[in-house]
Write a protein that holds these residues in place. Structure first.
Motif, PDB file in Angstrom:
ATOM      1  N   VAL A 116       0.862  -1.220   0.025  1.00 14.88           N
ATOM      2  CA  VAL A 116       0.082  -0.011   0.078  1.00 14.88           C
ATOM      3  C   VAL A 116       0.836   1.199   0.049  1.00 14.88           C
ATOM      4  O   VAL A 116       1.776   1.372   0.781  1.00 14.88           O
ATOM      5  N   VAL A 117       0.487   2.218  -0.804  1.00 14.31           N
ATOM      6  CA  VAL A 117       1.270   3.460  -0.892  1.00 14.31           C
ATOM      7  C   VAL A 117       0.336   4.573  -0.745  1.00 14.31           C
ATOM      8  O   VAL A 117      -0.629   4.725  -1.339  1.00 14.31           O
ATOM      9  N   LEU A 118       0.600   5.498   0.284  1.00 16.37           N
ATOM     10  CA  LEU A 118       0.038   6.886   0.356  1.00 16.37           C
ATOM     11  C   LEU A 118       0.896   7.693   0.048  1.00 16.37           C
ATOM     12  O   LEU A 118       2.017   8.082   0.625  1.00 16.37           O
ATOM     13  N   ALA A 119       0.604   8.538  -1.262  1.00 14.85           N
ATOM     14  CA  ALA A 119       1.743   9.606  -1.582  1.00 14.85           C
ATOM     15  C   ALA A 119       0.917  11.207  -1.504  1.00 14.85           C
ATOM     16  O   ALA A 119       1.545  11.918  -1.629  1.00 14.85           O
ATOM     17  N   GLU A 120      -0.295  10.922  -1.512  1.00 12.24           N
ATOM     18  CA  GLU A 120      -1.022  12.414  -1.381  1.00 12.24           C
ATOM     19  C   GLU A 120      -1.200  12.684   0.016  1.00 12.24           C
ATOM     20  O   GLU A 120      -1.669  11.724   0.570  1.00 12.24           O
ATOM     21  N   SER A 121      -0.847  13.798   0.238  1.00 10.96           N
ATOM     22  CA  SER A 121      -1.218  14.177   1.861  1.00 10.96           C
ATOM     23  C   SER A 121      -2.675  14.193   2.218  1.00 10.96           C
ATOM     24  O   SER A 121      -3.605  14.379   1.248  1.00 10.96           O
ATOM     25  N   GLY A 122      -3.120  13.882   3.205  1.00 13.40           N
ATOM     26  CA  GLY A 122      -4.433  13.927   3.670  1.00 13.40           C
ATOM     27  C   GLY A 122      -5.375  12.744   3.361  1.00 13.40           C
ATOM     28  O   GLY A 122      -6.464  12.879   3.660  1.00 13.40           O
ATOM     29  N   ILE A 123      -4.825  11.496   3.030  1.00 13.35           N
ATOM     30  CA  ILE A 123      -5.641  10.448   2.831  1.00 13.35           C
ATOM     31  C   ILE A 123      -5.644   9.983   4.318  1.00 13.35           C
ATOM     32  O   ILE A 123      -4.636   9.340   4.991  1.00 13.35           O
ATOM     33  N   ARG A 124      -6.884   9.435   4.586  1.00 10.22           N
ATOM     34  CA  ARG A 124      -7.322   8.591   6.037  1.00 10.22           C
ATOM     35  C   ARG A 124      -7.906   7.429   5.396  1.00 10.22           C
ATOM     36  O   ARG A 124      -8.870   7.655   4.978  1.00 10.22           O
ATOM     37  N   GLU A 125      -7.421   6.199   5.747  1.00 14.67           N
ATOM     38  CA  GLU A 125      -8.449   5.176   5.147  1.00 14.67           C
ATOM     39  C   GLU A 125      -8.105   3.828   6.261  1.00 14.67           C
ATOM     40  O   GLU A 125      -7.216   3.893   7.003  1.00 14.67           O
ATOM     41  N   THR A 126      -9.037   3.346   6.435  1.00 11.87           N
ATOM     42  CA  THR A 126      -9.249   1.829   6.891  1.00 11.87           C
ATOM     43  C   THR A 126      -9.437   0.791   5.987  1.00 11.87           C
ATOM     44  O   THR A 126     -10.483   0.827   5.231  1.00 11.87           O
ATOM     45  N   VAL A 127      -8.735  -0.135   5.886  1.00  9.45           N
ATOM     46  CA  VAL A 127      -8.889  -1.080   4.629  1.00  9.45           C
ATOM     47  C   VAL A 127      -8.779  -2.531   5.429  1.00  9.45           C
ATOM     48  O   VAL A 127      -7.950  -2.959   6.509  1.00  9.45           O
ATOM     49  N   TYR A 128      -9.703  -3.422   5.048  1.00  8.26           N
ATOM     50  CA  TYR A 128      -9.750  -4.860   5.534  1.00  8.26           C
ATOM     51  C   TYR A 128      -9.420  -5.777   4.695  1.00  8.26           C
ATOM     52  O   TYR A 128     -10.173  -5.881   3.455  1.00  8.26           O
ATOM     53  N   ASN A 129      -8.462  -6.488   5.003  1.00 10.08           N
ATOM     54  CA  ASN A 129      -8.200  -7.566   3.924  1.00 10.08           C
ATOM     55  C   ASN A 129      -7.961  -9.003   4.953  1.00 10.08           C
ATOM     56  O   ASN A 129      -7.477  -9.181   6.021  1.00 10.08           O
ATOM     57  N   ASP A 130      -8.598  -9.980   4.216  1.00 13.96           N
ATOM     58  CA  ASP A 130      -8.986 -11.182   4.663  1.00 13.96           C
ATOM     59  C   ASP A 130      -7.990 -12.206   4.145  1.00 13.96           C
ATOM     60  O   ASP A 130      -8.011 -12.323   2.546  1.00 13.96           O
ATOM     61  N   PHE A 131      -7.321 -13.099   4.680  1.00 14.69           N
ATOM     62  CA  PHE A 131      -6.565 -14.103   3.749  1.00 14.69           C
ATOM     63  C   PHE A 131      -7.252 -15.583   4.585  1.00 14.69           C
ATOM     64  O   PHE A 131      -7.197 -15.802   5.538  1.00 14.69           O
ATOM     65  N   TYR A 132      -7.807 -16.260   3.591  1.00 17.69           N
ATOM     66  CA  TYR A 132      -8.051 -17.694   3.817  1.00 17.69           C
ATOM     67  C   TYR A 132      -7.186 -18.565   3.197  1.00 17.69           C
ATOM     68  O   TYR A 132      -7.033 -18.962   1.890  1.00 17.69           O
ATOM     69  N   VAL A 133      -6.170 -19.169   3.918  1.00 13.54           N
ATOM     70  CA  VAL A 133      -5.280 -20.068   3.527  1.00 13.54           C
ATOM     71  C   VAL A 133      -5.689 -21.555   3.810  1.00 13.54           C
ATOM     72  O   VAL A 133      -6.021 -22.180   4.777  1.00 13.54           O
ATOM     73  N   GLY A 134      -5.894 -22.218   2.782  1.00 11.75           N
ATOM     74  CA  GLY A 134      -6.288 -23.601   2.667  1.00 11.75           C
ATOM     75  C   GLY A 134      -5.185 -24.602   3.290  1.00 11.75           C
ATOM     76  O   GLY A 134      -4.073 -24.308   3.653  1.00 11.75           O
ATOM     77  N   GLU A 135      -5.765 -25.902   3.578  1.00 16.29           N
ATOM     78  CA  GLU A 135      -5.151 -26.786   4.350  1.00 16.29           C
ATOM     79  C   GLU A 135      -3.936 -27.199   3.620  1.00 16.29           C
ATOM     80  O   GLU A 135      -3.875 -27.126   2.307  1.00 16.29           O
ATOM     81  N   ASP A 136      -2.933 -27.175   4.212  1.00 11.72           N
ATOM     82  CA  ASP A 136      -1.448 -27.924   3.761  1.00 11.72           C
ATOM     83  C   ASP A 136      -0.736 -26.811   2.929  1.00 11.72           C
ATOM     84  O   ASP A 136       0.208 -27.169   2.203  1.00 11.72           O
ATOM     85  N   ALA A 137      -1.395 -25.687   2.650  1.00 10.64           N
ATOM     86  CA  ALA A 137      -0.882 -24.556   1.839  1.00 10.64           C
ATOM     87  C   ALA A 137       0.321 -24.116   2.300  1.00 10.64           C
ATOM     88  O   ALA A 137       0.650 -24.143   3.832  1.00 10.64           O
ATOM     89  N   ASP A 138       1.561 -23.871   1.743  1.00  6.88           N
ATOM     90  CA  ASP A 138       2.683 -23.095   2.233  1.00  6.88           C
ATOM     91  C   ASP A 138       3.018 -21.848   1.264  1.00  6.88           C
ATOM     92  O   ASP A 138       3.528 -22.116   0.280  1.00  6.88           O
ATOM     93  N   VAL A 139       2.713 -20.758   2.062  1.00  7.68           N
ATOM     94  CA  VAL A 139       3.079 -19.667   0.971  1.00  7.68           C
ATOM     95  C   VAL A 139       3.508 -18.332   1.886  1.00  7.68           C
ATOM     96  O   VAL A 139       3.659 -18.499   2.882  1.00  7.68           O
ATOM     97  N   VAL A 140       4.279 -17.405   0.896  1.00  3.88           N
ATOM     98  CA  VAL A 140       4.835 -16.120   1.542  1.00  3.88           C
ATOM     99  C   VAL A 140       3.811 -15.057   1.187  1.00  3.88           C
ATOM    100  O   VAL A 140       3.342 -14.679   0.172  1.00  3.88           O
ATOM    101  N   ILE A 141       3.537 -14.308   2.389  1.00  6.27           N
ATOM    102  CA  ILE A 141       2.758 -13.211   2.069  1.00  6.27           C
ATOM    103  C   ILE A 141       3.428 -11.787   2.507  1.00  6.27           C
ATOM    104  O   ILE A 141       3.932 -11.793   3.567  1.00  6.27           O
ATOM    105  N   VAL A 142       3.631 -10.789   1.577  1.00 11.34           N
ATOM    106  CA  VAL A 142       4.338  -9.747   1.768  1.00 11.34           C
ATOM    107  C   VAL A 142       3.188  -8.495   1.701  1.00 11.34           C
ATOM    108  O   VAL A 142       2.720  -8.178   0.809  1.00 11.34           O
ATOM    109  N   ALA A 143       3.154  -7.783   2.936  1.00 18.26           N
ATOM    110  CA  ALA A 143       2.428  -6.644   3.171  1.00 18.26           C
ATOM    111  C   ALA A 143       3.243  -5.647   3.242  1.00 18.26           C
ATOM    112  O   ALA A 143       4.581  -5.793   3.745  1.00 18.26           O
ATOM    113  N   GLY A 144       2.933  -4.370   3.253  1.00 15.81           N
ATOM    114  CA  GLY A 144       3.803  -3.379   3.814  1.00 15.81           C
ATOM    115  C   GLY A 144       3.051  -2.006   3.261  1.00 15.81           C
ATOM    116  O   GLY A 144       2.394  -1.898   2.410  1.00 15.81           O
ATOM    117  N   CYS A 145       3.178  -0.979   4.130  1.00 14.66           N
ATOM    118  CA  CYS A 145       2.705   0.236   3.849  1.00 14.66           C
ATOM    119  C   CYS A 145       3.696   1.443   3.816  1.00 14.66           C
ATOM    120  O   CYS A 145       4.501   1.357   4.755  1.00 14.66           O
TER     121      CYS A 145
END
Ligand SMILES: Nc1ncnc2c1ncn2[C@@H]1O[C@H](COP(=O)(O)OP(=O)(O)OP(=O)(O)O)[C@@H](O)[C@H]1O
Ligand SMILES: [Mg+2]
Lengths: 306, 253
Positions: free
Chosen positions: A69-98
């Protein structure tokens, strides 16, 4: 389509130089700026509120999801909802960042609420980096919420880093662990100026054989304030270890409030906390190798936060 | 190379008074010389090394390095003029790795293979150590070897080692001796070692015996060594003046 400011911020928070391989979703200034799904990883926008649902099919291996997520404009205020459903036996890398680039006079704020539903025996490595820059008077605010719901045998490794430029942060992490689930957290935090950072963990171990290992290392400089709170609850035969290790400098202020709560005779809970200045002998040693005192300080801090 | 003129160091004692730890001490370390300092526990050997490195500032006297007055120079200045110091008790760092310290010591982007050469000279299997953190997980002997490797990486004009043999196993001892001998050939600098070990005393050009913060005798090895070996059992104890606290054995790391 991405300007140079956004590109630079993406490098800082997600090590992204080109378009990443695998699934991704870029959010720039409150809008989606690119998305890719794969055969095993689906990303859809939420319809009732801002945010996305990421669905990872059972058994998915060696794939990654980037959701910077990038905020480059001044004055933005946000709340964001992200849900991750990881299935059985899955093996993954998740990279978030703001990353926030605020050159204006209005506050910029991103509050990311991330929920993870980890299926049986699934594994994730979750990397979250926060970064702020820009010389405006507007503050850069990040209040991330991370919730982990871990089914039997699920393993999550969380790496959370916030080293620079975020003026105010309230980090809330909640986890509930079933049988044999394992949570590992490595947090690295540095505050300077008059920044304020609160980091709060509540981990409930509800299943037999579950375990948590939570290590937070932080450096508080100048007039900044840090508040670390962790609560580990053992409701079954489980093993919990938390460690908070802080270097305090200048006029900084660090609180650490560990709390252990055992409801089972076989719950083993340990907390270690240490707050102190840089050891004088460490500075001396590096100065005998030719560094100045402030160079020595930088080396020690960089190593400590690595 | 190094000249100490009437150096005195007085520090606060436990009772709010002060005590003299180094008393009117004068000595020189010539170019390309290998000098060994010995003396009882608590006699002020490490203090002398710290005075030379600038970790302690003398309260009297003068220190010259290659003719230049460094009495009040900072640690960093002395390091950059060419003084190195391997501590008696090496420092541990949370987070810094062996390679990081070797890079800082060598002042360049040391390659992994260059770094490995230094570690191999002190008898460490390089690939196992190069990325180890210099933290509490290293044993005392390992730490001591890494401390010596840093001095090798620096390659300074004057290298000071404070009881380098402490904690190093017997098998490696002869290797340690050859490290000093090679160093002396390669660097063309001077070496100052604090030691209680006869085998190290044996390779010295000169020996300085310190007791109660002053020099009891100094001179060529062949002259001094027989005296020391003769009096080793009957250590001179201090009374008055410097108060000496005796710590554990000679080889405490
Ligand atoms: N800064 C200081 N303040 C007060 N006392 C000191 C200080 N530095 C050293 N001392 C005291 O001076 C004496 C000499 O200490 P030093 O460490 O130099 O001895 P040493 O000869 O190296 O002993 P060892 O063989 O055990 O290593 C000791 O009694 C020590 O406690
Ligand atoms: Mg000593």
């Amino acid at each position: 389509m991405l300007d140079s400011v956004s590109k630079h911020i993406l490098e800082e928070v997600a090590d992204i130089h080109e378009t990443p391989i695998g699934a991704y979703n870029f959010r720039v200034d409150g809008k989606s700026a690119g998305r890719q799904t794969t055969a095993n990883i689906d990303i859809t926008s939420k319809t009732d509120k801002p945010g996305i649902d990421v669905r990872i099919k059972p058994g998915t291996k060696h794939e990654s999801v980037h959701i910077p997520v990038v905020l480059a404009e001044s004055g933005i205020r946000e709340t964001v909802y992200n849900d991750f459903y990881v299935g059985e036996d899955a093996d993954v890398v998740i990279v978030a960042g703001c990353g926030i680039h605020n050159c204006g006079n209005q506050d910029s704020e991103h509050d990311g609420v991330h929920r993870f539903f980890l299926g049986k025996n699934s594994r994730i490595k979750y990397i979250e980096k926060h970064y702020g820059e820009g010389d405006g008077n507007g503050r850069r605010i990040l209040n991330p919420v991370t919730e982990m719901y871990m089914e039997e045998g699920a393993v999550a490794e969380l790496e959370m880093v916030q080293i620079k430029g975020v003026d105010s942060t309230k980090r809330t992490t909640v986890a509930k662990l079933d049988k044999d689930a394992r949570l590992v957290v490595r947090e690295r935090l540095m505050t300077h100026g008059s920044q304020y950072a609160l980091s709060e963990y509540t981990v409930e171990m509800n299943g037999e054989g579950s375990s948590v290992d939570l290590v937070s290392r932080s450096v508080a400089r100048e007039d900044s304030t840090q508040d670390y709170r962790s609560k580990v609850v053992g409701n079954a035969a489980c093993a919990g270890h938390t460690e908070c290790d802080a270097i305090i400098m200048d006029n900084a202020h660090v609180y650490a409030t560990p709390e252990l709560d055992a409801n089972c005779i076989d719950a083993q809970l340990i907390h270690e906390a240490a707050i102190g200045k840089i050891a004088g002998e460490q500075l001396t040693k590096l100065m005998t190798l030719g560094l100045t005192e402030s160079e020595a300080e930088e080396q020690i801090i960089n190593g400590f936060l690595k | 190379m190094l000249e100490l003129k009437n150096v005195t160091f007085e520090a606060a004692d436990e009772n709010g008074g002060s005590k003299i730890i180094t008393r009117d001490l004068s000595m020189t370390v010539g170019d390309n010389k290998f000098v060994v300092i010995t003396g009882p526990n608590g006699s002020g050997k490490s203090t002398l090394a710290r005075l030379i490195m600038g970790i302690n500032q003398p309260t009297g006297g003068q220190i010259l390095f290659n003719g230049r007055d460094i009495t009040h120079a900072s640690i960093t200045e002395r390091a950059n003029l060419g003084i190195s110091f391997a501590f008696q008790q090496p420092v541990r760092f949370k987070g810094l790795k062996v390679i990081d310290l070797l890079r800082i010591a060598s002042k360049k982007e040391l390659t992994v293979s260059e770094a490995c050469t230094y570690l191999a000279s002190v008898g460490l299997c390089a690939k196992d150590y190069i990325n180890r953190e210099v933290n509490a997980s290293l044993s005392g002997g390992e730490l001591k070897r890494i401390e010596i490797a840093m001095i090798l990486a620096r390659g300074s004009l004057l290298s000071i080692f404070d009881e380098p043999e402490a904690g190093i196993d017997l098998w490696s001892f002869s290797n340690l001796i050859s490290v000093f001998e090679t160093m002396r050939e390669n660097i063309h600098g001077s070496i100052l070692i604090i030691s209680h070990q006869e085998r190290i005393l044996n390779i010295a050009d000169e020996i300085v015996v310190i007791d109660c913060g002053s020099i009891r005798e100094q001179g060529p090895k062949d002259e001094i060594l027989p005296h020391i070996l003769g009096t080793a059992a009957a250590r001179i104890m201090c009374d008055g003046g410097a108060k000496i606290s005796r710590k554990g054995g000679a080889a405490n790391a």
